[in-house]
Design a protein around this motif. Structure first.
Motif, short mmCIF file in Angstrom:
data_model
loop_
_atom_site.label_atom_id
_atom_site.label_comp_id
_atom_site.label_asym_id
_atom_site.label_seq_id
_atom_site.Cartn_x
_atom_site.Cartn_y
_atom_site.Cartn_z
N THR A 83 0.79 -1.22 0.00
CA THR A 83 0.00 0.00 0.00
C THR A 83 0.82 1.28 0.00
N GLY A 84 2.02 1.27 0.63
CA GLY A 84 2.67 2.55 0.89
C GLY A 84 1.74 3.36 1.76
N THR A 85 1.67 4.67 1.56
CA THR A 85 0.77 5.50 2.37
C THR A 85 -0.57 5.71 1.70
N ALA A 86 -0.71 5.29 0.45
CA ALA A 86 -1.97 5.45 -0.27
C ALA A 86 -2.06 4.42 -1.38
N ILE A 87 -3.27 3.89 -1.56
CA ILE A 87 -3.50 2.96 -2.66
C ILE A 87 -4.93 3.13 -3.15
N THR B 66 -4.10 5.29 3.32
CA THR B 66 -5.45 5.65 2.92
C THR B 66 -5.80 4.79 1.71
N ILE B 67 -6.92 4.07 1.80
CA ILE B 67 -7.35 3.21 0.70
C ILE B 67 -8.52 3.90 0.01
N THR B 68 -8.32 4.19 -1.27
CA THR B 68 -9.36 4.83 -2.09
C THR B 68 -10.11 3.75 -2.85
N MET B 69 -11.41 3.78 -2.73
CA MET B 69 -12.27 2.78 -3.36
C MET B 69 -12.47 3.11 -4.84
N ARG C 218 0.36 -0.80 11.59
CA ARG C 218 -0.03 0.16 10.54
C ARG C 218 -1.52 0.44 10.68
N SER C 219 -1.92 1.64 10.34
CA SER C 219 -3.34 2.00 10.39
C SER C 219 -3.87 2.18 8.97
N VAL C 220 -5.18 2.16 8.85
CA VAL C 220 -5.80 2.33 7.54
C VAL C 220 -7.00 3.26 7.66
N THR C 221 -7.15 4.09 6.65
CA THR C 221 -8.33 4.94 6.50
C THR C 221 -8.98 4.55 5.19
N TRP C 222 -10.26 4.24 5.23
CA TRP C 222 -11.01 3.85 4.03
C TRP C 222 -11.76 5.07 3.52
N SER C 223 -11.61 5.36 2.24
CA SER C 223 -12.39 6.48 1.67
C SER C 223 -13.72 5.95 1.16
N THR D 165 -11.66 -1.64 13.59
CA THR D 165 -10.28 -1.52 14.05
C THR D 165 -9.54 -2.73 13.50
N ILE D 166 -8.50 -2.49 12.73
CA ILE D 166 -7.78 -3.61 12.12
C ILE D 166 -6.79 -4.22 13.11
#
Length: 135
Positions: free
Chosen positions: A43-47, A66-69, A90-95, A106-107
């Motif tokens: 992912t890096g910081t964004a995918i 940040t994961i972009t749908m 690592r944390s994730v934010t879903w757009s 919570t992952i």
């Protein structure tokens, strides 16, 4: 010409390219012994998820991401296996995902552990479901 109820056998190892169905609509086909290709990426910081890569994707978190749908399209669905790298935490934010009770899951934070999520679209939104966690 195929008629309703006809069966087409595709030998193991064969590839079906550019199929054309004319003269009607194929409804409720039965597919057996079907395997999808697993798409893997870091992912890096964004995918940005692309369904052109397939509907089963394993994403390894290599940073807080940040994961972009993809664009929501009615009837589309896919599965994401979200894996921590050897560092973990690592944390994730879903757009643009609608989660139950408006709360993203919570992952699992442990290194090398994996969580599974499934997504379904009504053409406007992506709805996320936690399949299971801590593999």
């Amino acid at each position: 010409e195929l008629a309703t109820g006809d069966t087409v056998d595709i030998p193991s190892g064969s590839t079906l390219t550019s199929p054309a169905i004319t003269g009607g609509t194929m409804t409720n086909p039965t597919v057996t012994n079907y395997t999808e290709t697993l798409y893997t990426a870091n992912t890096g910081t964004a995918i940005t998820i692309s369904l052109a890569n397939g509907t089963v994707q394993q994403l390894t978190l290599t940073g807080n991401a940040t994961i972009t749908m993809p664009t929501a399209a009615a009837g589309k669905s896919f599965v994401v296996m979200l894996k921590q790298d050897a560092t973990g935490s690592r944390s994730v934010t879903w757009s643009t995902v609608v989660w139950p009770a408006a709360t993203a899951p919570t992952i699992t934070a442990a290194a090398n552990k994996m969580d599974m999520f499934s997504f379904f679209s009504d053409g406007t939104n992506w709805y996320g479901i936690t399949v299971s966690q801590n593999y």
